[in-house]
Design a protein around this motif. Structure first.
Motif, mmCIF file in Angstrom:
data_model
loop_
_atom_site.group_PDB
_atom_site.id
_atom_site.type_symbol
_atom_site.label_atom_id
_atom_site.label_comp_id
_atom_site.label_asym_id
_atom_site.label_seq_id
_atom_site.Cartn_x
_atom_site.Cartn_y
_atom_site.Cartn_z
ATOM 1 N N GLN A 1 4.528 -21.852 -41.998
ATOM 2 C CA GLN A 1 5.760 -22.515 -42.085
ATOM 3 C C GLN A 1 6.685 -22.004 -43.464
ATOM 4 O OE1 GLN A 1 4.884 -26.616 -42.547
ATOM 5 N NE2 GLN A 1 4.929 -27.079 -40.333
ATOM 6 N N ASN A 2 7.794 -22.225 -43.286
ATOM 7 C CA ASN A 2 8.906 -22.042 -44.496
ATOM 8 C C ASN A 2 8.822 -23.134 -45.240
ATOM 9 O OD1 ASN A 2 10.177 -19.498 -43.925
ATOM 10 N ND2 ASN A 2 11.199 -20.311 -42.209
ATOM 11 N N GLY A 3 9.042 -22.722 -46.402
ATOM 12 C CA GLY A 3 9.122 -23.999 -47.533
ATOM 13 C C GLY A 3 8.149 -23.771 -48.465
ATOM 14 N N GLY B 1 -0.773 -27.072 -28.053
ATOM 15 C CA GLY B 1 0.852 -27.055 -28.030
ATOM 16 C C GLY B 1 1.151 -28.713 -27.501
ATOM 17 N N ARG B 2 2.583 -28.767 -27.164
ATOM 18 C CA ARG B 2 3.067 -29.977 -26.864
ATOM 19 C C ARG B 2 3.408 -29.784 -25.412
ATOM 20 N NH1 ARG B 2 8.286 -31.939 -30.279
ATOM 21 N NH2 ARG B 2 9.192 -30.258 -29.540
ATOM 22 N N THR B 3 3.938 -28.495 -25.196
ATOM 23 C CA THR B 3 4.219 -28.239 -23.624
ATOM 24 C C THR B 3 3.506 -27.500 -23.005
ATOM 25 O OG1 THR B 3 6.553 -28.423 -24.610
ATOM 26 C CG2 THR B 3 6.416 -27.427 -22.288
ATOM 27 N N ALA B 4 2.978 -27.736 -21.698
ATOM 28 C CA ALA B 4 2.124 -26.864 -20.971
ATOM 29 C C ALA B 4 2.680 -25.780 -20.207
ATOM 30 C CB ALA B 4 1.329 -27.790 -19.727
ATOM 31 N N GLN C 1 12.211 -15.017 -32.178
ATOM 32 C CA GLN C 1 13.028 -16.154 -31.266
ATOM 33 C C GLN C 1 12.439 -16.633 -30.161
ATOM 34 O OE1 GLN C 1 16.988 -13.654 -33.035
ATOM 35 N NE2 GLN C 1 17.373 -14.525 -31.095
ATOM 36 N N ARG C 2 12.700 -17.905 -29.799
ATOM 37 C CA ARG C 2 12.039 -18.177 -28.441
ATOM 38 C C ARG C 2 13.256 -17.842 -27.457
ATOM 39 N NH1 ARG C 2 10.073 -24.395 -29.651
ATOM 40 N NH2 ARG C 2 9.286 -24.126 -27.234
ATOM 41 N N GLU C 3 12.729 -17.486 -26.445
ATOM 42 C CA GLU C 3 13.607 -17.452 -25.163
ATOM 43 C C GLU C 3 13.392 -18.472 -24.241
ATOM 44 O OE1 GLU C 3 14.557 -12.635 -25.417
ATOM 45 O OE2 GLU C 3 12.565 -13.130 -24.682
ATOM 46 N N LEU D 1 16.345 -30.779 -37.677
ATOM 47 C CA LEU D 1 16.308 -29.485 -38.294
ATOM 48 C C LEU D 1 15.300 -29.643 -39.561
ATOM 49 C CD1 LEU D 1 20.267 -29.003 -38.658
ATOM 50 C CD2 LEU D 1 18.461 -28.164 -36.848
ATOM 51 N N GLU D 2 14.804 -28.327 -40.100
ATOM 52 C CA GLU D 2 13.807 -28.494 -41.357
ATOM 53 C C GLU D 2 15.043 -28.483 -42.486
ATOM 54 O OE1 GLU D 2 11.628 -24.880 -40.015
ATOM 55 O OE2 GLU D 2 10.118 -25.990 -40.445
ATOM 56 N N TRP D 3 15.819 -29.163 -42.512
ATOM 57 C CA TRP D 3 16.941 -29.085 -43.604
ATOM 58 C C TRP D 3 16.321 -29.641 -44.977
ATOM 59 C CZ3 TRP D 3 17.727 -33.590 -46.435
ATOM 60 C CH2 TRP D 3 17.447 -34.969 -45.932
HETATM 61 N N1 LIG Z 1 11.193 -18.379 -35.917
HETATM 62 C C1 LIG Z 1 11.249 -17.692 -36.941
HETATM 63 O O1 LIG Z 1 11.774 -16.538 -37.148
HETATM 64 C C2 LIG Z 1 10.670 -17.993 -38.473
HETATM 65 C C3 LIG Z 1 10.180 -19.209 -38.428
HETATM 66 N N2 LIG Z 1 9.428 -19.888 -39.692
HETATM 67 C C4 LIG Z 1 8.754 -21.071 -39.860
HETATM 68 O O2 LIG Z 1 7.725 -21.137 -38.935
HETATM 69 C C5 LIG Z 1 7.512 -22.351 -38.584
HETATM 70 C C6 LIG Z 1 7.299 -22.398 -37.088
HETATM 71 O O3 LIG Z 1 8.698 -22.148 -36.758
HETATM 72 P P1 LIG Z 1 8.835 -21.635 -35.064
HETATM 73 O O4 LIG Z 1 7.898 -20.813 -34.520
HETATM 74 O O5 LIG Z 1 10.318 -21.132 -35.147
HETATM 75 O O6 LIG Z 1 9.103 -22.839 -34.447
HETATM 76 P P2 LIG Z 1 9.024 -23.340 -32.761
HETATM 77 O O7 LIG Z 1 9.945 -24.620 -32.449
HETATM 78 O O8 LIG Z 1 9.714 -21.908 -31.960
HETATM 79 O O9 LIG Z 1 7.646 -23.473 -32.229
HETATM 80 C C7 LIG Z 1 6.828 -24.805 -32.839
HETATM 81 C C8 LIG Z 1 6.124 -25.034 -31.645
HETATM 82 O O10 LIG Z 1 5.266 -26.179 -31.984
HETATM 83 C C9 LIG Z 1 5.014 -26.901 -30.689
HETATM 84 N N3 LIG Z 1 5.111 -28.330 -31.138
HETATM 85 C C10 LIG Z 1 5.716 -29.342 -31.588
HETATM 86 N N4 LIG Z 1 5.011 -30.496 -31.661
HETATM 87 C C11 LIG Z 1 3.793 -30.140 -31.478
HETATM 88 C C12 LIG Z 1 2.482 -31.098 -31.368
HETATM 89 N N5 LIG Z 1 2.804 -32.427 -31.818
HETATM 90 N N6 LIG Z 1 1.549 -30.478 -31.209
HETATM 91 C C13 LIG Z 1 1.689 -29.173 -30.732
HETATM 92 N N7 LIG Z 1 2.287 -28.339 -30.959
HETATM 93 C C14 LIG Z 1 3.547 -28.946 -31.168
HETATM 94 C C15 LIG Z 1 6.527 -26.717 -29.971
HETATM 95 O O11 LIG Z 1 6.304 -27.138 -28.943
HETATM 96 P P3 LIG Z 1 7.606 -27.286 -27.708
HETATM 97 O O12 LIG Z 1 7.405 -25.980 -26.891
HETATM 98 O O13 LIG Z 1 7.184 -28.451 -27.034
HETATM 99 O O14 LIG Z 1 8.690 -27.339 -28.722
HETATM 100 C C16 LIG Z 1 6.527 -25.207 -30.227
HETATM 101 O O15 LIG Z 1 5.679 -24.509 -29.445
HETATM 102 C C17 LIG Z 1 8.741 -23.409 -39.229
HETATM 103 O O16 LIG Z 1 8.379 -23.678 -40.389
HETATM 104 C C18 LIG Z 1 9.844 -22.002 -39.237
HETATM 105 O O17 LIG Z 1 10.548 -22.164 -40.315
HETATM 106 C C19 LIG Z 1 9.199 -18.706 -40.721
HETATM 107 C C20 LIG Z 1 9.602 -17.572 -40.490
HETATM 108 C C21 LIG Z 1 10.486 -17.002 -39.470
#
Ligand SMILES: NC(=O)C1=CN([C@@H]2O[C@H](COP(=O)(O)OP(=O)(O)OC[C@H]3O[C@@H](n4cnc5c(N)ncnc54)[C@H](OP(=O)(O)O)[C@@H]3O)[C@@H](O)[C@H]2O)C=CC1
Ligand SMILES: CC(C)(CO)C(=O)C(=O)O
Length: 296
Positions: A100-102, A34-37, A128-130, A258-260
């Protein structure tokens, strides 16, 4: 390979935590990158919590082996930053399942992986992240994969877990259907509202018009989607809990990029390539891009 593949997961956010929890419950805890510990991850589901023990590795230099299967669940805007993880975790035999979406997952990862390593997926569940390390899973997890040999590694890994996996011989159709759902969710960013907004008559009309232009582009891209699909997608939003968010709105509210482009820009880009008019996307794509990237 042992009975189950060695698994790592990059991006333990909403989707990553859900898949990690499903694997952990089955005794197949992945290596978390991950990015955050955090000391651990927490998934809230129904009335209980699943704790996934850490550590969360935060630097690729901590990786000591190659993995059979790597799930990537960073946002499409975070792929370049996360790419050093791929170099550390993957051999040429690793399958990388992109959560991922897309519809452009293969081209997005092409600079970092070979074509055989990249396995796109459709992620159907909202999560959803809390606060902190916690995620709320809002429906049963399900993925759809293309009917290719690489998908067997994911089927094997997630077999018997709470995350259902199906394969389809028409991945293009399934991926575009999901993209239409995501394109419509873009409106939620512009209003700052959750799924309840779709009960409005005016938003219903606008939604159907947007979905019709998405359908025309999807069909031009080879997706065999019927005339009923716009109504079906809108009905999904009408049935959804009024407080259901979407990952792109969560990012907007946190003032993150945003993933626009992969969710809405793609409709405009592919429409232009096929000579299809996309007047609603032409209006909303610059607004989403500016909300994401500024300036101002
Ligand atoms: N959430 C949903 O309901 C849905 C999401 N999706 C798709 O899934 C994908 C992921 O979305 P989602 O889970 O919501 O996204 P989140 O933002 O919740 O999660 C992304 C994670 O990646 C981590 N991250 C970011 N940069 C890095 C890096 N350089 N190295 C390692 N980890 C990293 C983030 O860390 P940090 O905690 O520091 O931000 C976070 O933990 C997207 O494409 C989204 O569109 C698809 C269907 C449903
Ligand atoms: C909520 C859902 C399933 C539909 O927009 C989604 O894909 C997301 O939040 O990104």
């Amino acid at each position: 390979m042992s009975q189950y593949p060695a698994i790592a997961l990059i991006g333990p956010g909403a989707i990553g935590t859900t898949v990690a929890a499903a694997l952990h419950e089955a005794g197949r805890t992945p290596t978390l990158c991950g990015r955050t510990a955090h000391d651990s991850l927490l998934l809230r589901v129904d009335n209980h919590r699943i704790e996934i023990p850490g550590p969360i590795l935060t630097h690729p230099s901590a990786v000591k082996q190659h993995y059979d299967l790597v799930f990537v669940a960073v946002k499409s805007t975070q792929v370049a930053e996360a790419a050093p993880w791929l170099a550390a975790l993957c051999s040429e035999k690793t399958v990388v399942c992109v959560l991922q979406n897309g519809v452009e997952q293969r081209s997005l990862f092409a600079p970092y992986l070979s074509a055989q390593q990249i396995l796109p997926s459709v992620v159907w569940f909202p999560a959803q992240r809390e606060t902190g390390n916690a995620v709320w899973l809002r429906s049963s997890p399900r993925l759809t994969l293309p009917d290719v040999a690489e998908s067997h590694r994911v089927l094997e890994a997630l077999q018997g877990t709470r995350c259902e996996v199906d394969v389809t011989t028409d991945f293009t159709q399934v991926a575009w259907r999901k993209l239409m759902q995501n394109a419509l969710a873009g409106l939620m960013v512009l209003t700052g509202r959750r799924a309840g907004m779709f009960s409005r008559i005016d938003i219903t009309g606008l939604s159907l018009a947007l979905l019709q232009e998405c359908l025309a582009v999807a069909r031009a891209e080879g997706a065999a989607l019927g005339d009923e699909v716009p109504q079906e997608i809108l009905a999904w939003f009408h049935r959804a809990p009024a407080d259901l968010s979407t990952s792109i709105l969560t990012d907007r509210q946190a003032d993150r990029p945003l993933e626009w482009d992969c969710r809405n820009g793609v409709i405009q880009r592919r429409g232009q390539a096929h000579g299809i008019a996309t007047p609603i996307s032409d209006l909303i794509v610059p607004l989403l891009a500016a909300a994401s990237d500024g300036p101002g």
